[in-house]
Design a protein around this motif. Structure first.
Motif, PDB file in Angstrom:
ATOM      1  N   GLY A  29       0.814  -1.215   0.000  1.00  0.00           N
ATOM      2  CA  GLY A  29       0.000   0.000   0.000  1.00  0.00           C
ATOM      3  C   GLY A  29       0.844   1.261   0.000  1.00  0.00           C
ATOM      4  N   VAL A  30       1.941   1.244   0.749  1.00  0.00           N
ATOM      5  CA  VAL A  30       2.854   2.396   0.764  1.00  0.00           C
ATOM      6  C   VAL A  30       3.476   2.584  -0.621  1.00  0.00           C
ATOM      7  CG1 VAL A  30       5.061   3.225   1.684  1.00  0.00           C
ATOM      8  CG2 VAL A  30       3.322   2.330   3.230  1.00  0.00           C
ATOM      9  N   GLY A  31       3.825   1.486  -1.271  1.00  0.00           N
ATOM     10  CA  GLY A  31       4.365   1.585  -2.630  1.00  0.00           C
ATOM     11  C   GLY A  31       3.359   2.179  -3.600  1.00  0.00           C
ATOM     12  N   GLY A  32       2.104   1.754  -3.477  1.00  0.00           N
ATOM     13  CA  GLY A  32       1.057   2.318  -4.325  1.00  0.00           C
ATOM     14  C   GLY A  32       0.822   3.796  -4.040  1.00  0.00           C
ATOM     15  N   ALA A  33       0.797   4.142  -2.751  1.00  0.00           N
ATOM     16  CA  ALA A  33       0.611   5.545  -2.380  1.00  0.00           C
ATOM     17  C   ALA A  33       1.789   6.392  -2.849  1.00  0.00           C
ATOM     18  CB  ALA A  33       0.446   5.666  -0.865  1.00  0.00           C
ATOM     19  N   GLY A  34       2.990   5.849  -2.746  1.00  0.00           N
ATOM     20  CA  GLY A  34       4.169   6.578  -3.225  1.00  0.00           C
ATOM     21  C   GLY A  34       4.113   6.821  -4.721  1.00  0.00           C
ATOM     22  N   GLY A  35       3.689   5.802  -5.468  1.00  0.00           N
ATOM     23  CA  GLY A  35       3.539   5.979  -6.910  1.00  0.00           C
ATOM     24  C   GLY A  35       2.505   7.033  -7.247  1.00  0.00           C
ATOM     25  N   ALA A  36       1.394   7.037  -6.515  1.00  0.00           N
ATOM     26  CA  ALA A  36       0.353   8.037  -6.748  1.00  0.00           C
ATOM     27  C   ALA A  36       0.862   9.439  -6.415  1.00  0.00           C
ATOM     28  CB  ALA A  36      -0.882   7.708  -5.911  1.00  0.00           C
ATOM     29  N   GLY A  67       3.831   1.331  -8.622  1.00  0.00           N
ATOM     30  CA  GLY A  67       4.488   1.272  -7.316  1.00  0.00           C
ATOM     31  C   GLY A  67       4.063   0.060  -6.519  1.00  0.00           C
ATOM     32  N   ALA A  68       2.763  -0.222  -6.491  1.00  0.00           N
ATOM     33  CA  ALA A  68       2.261  -1.349  -5.713  1.00  0.00           C
ATOM     34  C   ALA A  68       2.741  -2.684  -6.286  1.00  0.00           C
ATOM     35  CB  ALA A  68       0.736  -1.310  -5.665  1.00  0.00           C
ATOM     36  N   ILE A  69       2.676  -2.845  -7.585  1.00  0.00           N
ATOM     37  CA  ILE A  69       3.089  -4.113  -8.203  1.00  0.00           C
ATOM     38  C   ILE A  69       4.586  -4.326  -8.034  1.00  0.00           C
ATOM     39  CG2 ILE A  69       3.304  -5.349 -10.398  1.00  0.00           C
ATOM     40  CD1 ILE A  69       0.625  -3.979 -11.199  1.00  0.00           C
ATOM     41  N   THR A  70       5.366  -3.276  -8.213  1.00  0.00           N
ATOM     42  CA  THR A  70       6.815  -3.402  -8.059  1.00  0.00           C
ATOM     43  C   THR A  70       7.187  -3.816  -6.646  1.00  0.00           C
ATOM     44  OG1 THR A  70       7.174  -1.753  -9.781  1.00  0.00           O
ATOM     45  CG2 THR A  70       9.012  -2.198  -8.299  1.00  0.00           C
ATOM     46  N   VAL A  71       6.608  -3.154  -5.643  1.00  0.00           N
ATOM     47  CA  VAL A  71       6.901  -3.506  -4.254  1.00  0.00           C
ATOM     48  C   VAL A  71       6.396  -4.913  -3.943  1.00  0.00           C
ATOM     49  CG1 VAL A  71       6.387  -2.934  -1.849  1.00  0.00           C
ATOM     50  CG2 VAL A  71       6.992  -1.135  -3.449  1.00  0.00           C
TER      51      VAL A  71
END
Length: 98
Positions: A29-36, A67-71
């Motif tokens: 979730g943090v990765g997705g939020a970071g990407g956003a 971001g989410a998929i990569t993390v």
């Protein structure tokens, strides 16, 4: 070392696995939020390529997914390997097989 007969060892293992799963989901979730956030605050972005192969859209959802998929993959693959190895080590006959 012997396991307690009341199932406390199994309960602790289940709680540990649950903790790892919760941390994994939070980090994804943090990765997705970071990407956003990158898509919102950085100008003139180019299209990200997932694993260098799959182009993603230049948008907030596209960068969030990137971001989410990569993390998820970067953390998930080693985590799956750890789970596999730990289950093989717990098997008393795992080291005897060839």
């Amino acid at each position: 070392m012997t396991e307690p007969r009341d199932g406390a060892g199994t309960r602790a293992a289940t709680q540990g696995a649950r903790l790892v799963l919760v941390l994994y989901v939070l980090l994804v979730g943090v990765g997705g939020a970071g990407g956003a956030l990158v898509a919102v605050f950085v100008d003139d972005l180019s299209s990200p390529a997932l694993f260098g192969l799959f182009p993603m859209p230049v948008s907030v959802p596209g960068f969030a997914a990137y971001g989410a998929i990569t993390v998820a993959v970067v953390l998930g693959v080693p985590l799956l390997l750890v789970v596999y190895v730990s289950r093989r080590i717990e098997d008393p006959h795992a080291t005897e097989r060839r």
